[in-house]
Design an enzyme around this catalytic site. Sequence first.
Site, PDB file in Angstrom:
ATOM      1  N   VAL A 376      24.850 -26.517  -7.730  1.00  0.00           N
ATOM      2  CA  VAL A 376      24.824 -27.127  -6.569  1.00  0.00           C
ATOM      3  C   VAL A 376      23.865 -27.522  -6.019  1.00  0.00           C
ATOM      4  O   VAL A 376      24.387 -28.986  -5.421  1.00  0.00           O
ATOM      5  CB  VAL A 376      24.962 -25.936  -5.292  1.00  0.00           C
ATOM      6  CG1 VAL A 376      25.671 -26.161  -4.424  1.00  0.00           C
ATOM      7  CG2 VAL A 376      26.237 -24.557  -5.748  1.00  0.00           C
ATOM      8  N   ASP A 377      22.655 -28.407  -6.061  1.00  0.00           N
ATOM      9  CA  ASP A 377      21.645 -28.757  -5.391  1.00  0.00           C
ATOM     10  C   ASP A 377      22.439 -30.028  -6.337  1.00  0.00           C
ATOM     11  O   ASP A 377      22.254 -31.769  -5.884  1.00  0.00           O
ATOM     12  CB  ASP A 377      20.903 -28.186  -5.697  1.00  0.00           C
ATOM     13  CG  ASP A 377      18.969 -29.055  -4.523  1.00  0.00           C
ATOM     14  OD1 ASP A 377      20.417 -29.942  -3.534  1.00  0.00           O
ATOM     15  OD2 ASP A 377      18.708 -28.652  -4.400  1.00  0.00           O
ATOM     16  N   ASP A 378      21.779 -29.793  -7.675  1.00  0.00           N
ATOM     17  CA  ASP A 378      22.438 -31.316  -8.365  1.00  0.00           C
ATOM     18  C   ASP A 378      23.587 -31.594  -8.095  1.00  0.00           C
ATOM     19  O   ASP A 378      24.103 -33.501  -8.532  1.00  0.00           O
ATOM     20  CB  ASP A 378      22.529 -31.039  -9.698  1.00  0.00           C
ATOM     21  CG  ASP A 378      20.829 -30.543 -10.358  1.00  0.00           C
ATOM     22  OD1 ASP A 378      20.247 -31.683 -10.740  1.00  0.00           O
ATOM     23  OD2 ASP A 378      20.444 -30.154 -10.169  1.00  0.00           O
ATOM     24  N   VAL A 381      23.999 -34.057  -4.691  1.00  0.00           N
ATOM     25  CA  VAL A 381      23.116 -35.202  -5.614  1.00  0.00           C
ATOM     26  C   VAL A 381      23.337 -36.130  -6.209  1.00  0.00           C
ATOM     27  O   VAL A 381      24.110 -37.235  -5.768  1.00  0.00           O
ATOM     28  CB  VAL A 381      21.629 -35.262  -5.301  1.00  0.00           C
ATOM     29  CG1 VAL A 381      21.125 -36.171  -5.935  1.00  0.00           C
ATOM     30  CG2 VAL A 381      20.299 -34.208  -4.608  1.00  0.00           C
ATOM     31  N   ARG A 457      21.660 -29.432   1.581  1.00  0.00           N
ATOM     32  CA  ARG A 457      21.624 -31.030   0.833  1.00  0.00           C
ATOM     33  C   ARG A 457      23.474 -30.839   1.301  1.00  0.00           C
ATOM     34  O   ARG A 457      24.023 -32.562   0.807  1.00  0.00           O
ATOM     35  CB  ARG A 457      21.334 -30.148  -0.317  1.00  0.00           C
ATOM     36  CG  ARG A 457      21.968 -31.806  -2.099  1.00  0.00           C
ATOM     37  CD  ARG A 457      20.284 -32.574  -1.549  1.00  0.00           C
ATOM     38  NE  ARG A 457      19.026 -31.345  -2.081  1.00  0.00           N
ATOM     39  CZ  ARG A 457      18.116 -31.934  -1.506  1.00  0.00           C
ATOM     40  NH1 ARG A 457      17.214 -33.340  -1.560  1.00  0.00           N
ATOM     41  NH2 ARG A 457      16.712 -31.664  -2.368  1.00  0.00           N
TER      42      ARG A 457
END
Length: 648
Positions: A376-378, A381, A457
């Site tokens: 999810v984080d990648d 971003v 994020r």
Amino acid sequence: MQYTITTSAVKAAIQASQDHLLAIQHSEGYWWSELESNVTMTAEVILLHKIWKTDAERPFHKAETYLRCQQREHGGWELFYGDGGDLSTSVEAYMALRLLDVSATDPALEAARHFILDKGGMARCRIFTKFHLALIGCYPWDGVPSIPPWVMLFPTWFPFTIYELSSWARGSTVPLLIVFDQKPVFPVDPAIQLDELYADPAAKAHPSLPRSGGLADGFVLLDGLFKLMERFDLVPFRHRGLRAAERWVLERQEATGDWGGIIPAMLNSLLALRTMNYGPDDPIVARGIEAVDRFTIETSDLLRVQPCVSPVWDTALVMRALSASGLPAQHPGLVRAGEWLLSKQILDYGDWAVKNRNGKPGAWAFEFENRFYPDVDDTAVVVMALATVSLAKVSPAEERRKQVAMERAVAWTLSMQCRAGGWAAFDLDNDQAWLNSLPYADLKAMIDPNTADVTARVLEMLGRLGHSGNATQIERALEYLIREQEAEGCWFGRWGVNYIYGTSGALSALAWIAPERHSGAIEKGARWLLQCQNPDGGWGESCHSYTNPAARGVGRSTASQSAWAMIGLLAFAGLTPMNESLAVSALERAAAYLVNTQQSDGTWEEADFTGTGFPGHFYLKYHLYQQHFPLTALSGYASRRAASPNNC
């Protein structure tokens, strides 16, 4: 206002940073730099090659030099820079040097032995260290927890399956079902014994699992039952479970040879294949070993191993920094990077789909290849990075392709929202905390619950893209994020060190998504950052803050953490003139700190680890963090300063 740092100096720092980052872009379009951890990665790779007898083909004399360089004056080796030394890390480094035929009487190993014994000796190591020692007969298998292979056979409707383990624990554990069942002891050359590392010699003859009270002690008793069943060959469904584990491991190998994109899963999978008598020339083994080699960094005199590689993450963050610094959306460097990121979107179903029955593929992973474990984080971003670049000059079709890719990614991300309202890294509702009480789970990293930093994020991404139509999901996420704010005003940073990272992300998210509604939480977070600023104008926080509340926001200044604090304060300052007046002096001093610590080649230096693998147990140093985050912060500061009526 009289500024202590000139506009020209800030602009020059931004230009120098831009020049450096553009100069190190790979021709294919991506950015990628070292992801550093502790010496156990290198030690375990040495062990792997000794077991496979492929060590002679590799320049491990350089690994010996690296291990010697990393030893500290106290005799031990560290989890992170300046931590005072860690027992398990030191035992694995000692083991590796002995496997490289360094004598136990070598002064470096004598110093290490004293350090290890002072820390309680080998019997007090973590389970994963004991497991690696057991593979070569240096620790008894009776002191390693049992993991019955029948856990592979639980149906999806059962209260527990392997998919309740975090992705990294799952990828590392399934192959170990095979290894722990067979309990192999592999011959190595040189053959070694490490009895000198026992503080109490009786601990080798009578190994025991550590007890910590409560549920954990109950599992220790259960482990005794499992061992009794193993002794009398009464393990139910044993062979079916082992076959299922073997099939699972084979199915999850990438075409490039990787498993899960992380060294522990790769090493454990290769150990499982060795246990099942696969040969070194088997194509599955050969490409697996080649994949491990790609995680190796070799210089003229050193060899070390990364735990993972981070090109997608590095590329997206550098793109955001360069865009913030004023590079136009059609800049060739950004366009090449955008096209490369599009080529890395994962359009296959992975392990996430076991619990997420509604989501459709469209995410990104951290590494070059990792189709089973996008995160999810990648993904958030990458979406924000793609939003900064225009591919229209490449072709209108390429720009449409980008928009469709972003839409798929946002839809996938929304489908991954957890029951608690936030987002985790890799899985949906992966939160059965009892798993961290298992004897095997002494790293306390068996699950992947939603966290404030990943949730922030996603909210920032939704805010920047104007996704107001997802009001219900946004509301649940906001409620979760506000609940996670600490009494002091800060937020925990699961994936970056630590409260400075978490607070910066939360402020950025709230400023984009709900600035008026949550102005009180925003101000409280900003005031916490302000009171943490160091006299030199920067911010710093050590990894000790994960285990010591008094260390929150405390530490020597670093470029990356100073940049995070600035990014959070800039989000706060941009909301109202009152906020700006409260933060302007701190931002001014922080900008001066970054400008004054920049090197002549446009880079920043820092020794500290500011990334997190497992809080309290495993830390990371992203070598690009100290380059692109300061550029993002200085660029935001320059924009605020240019817009200020007091600009001079």
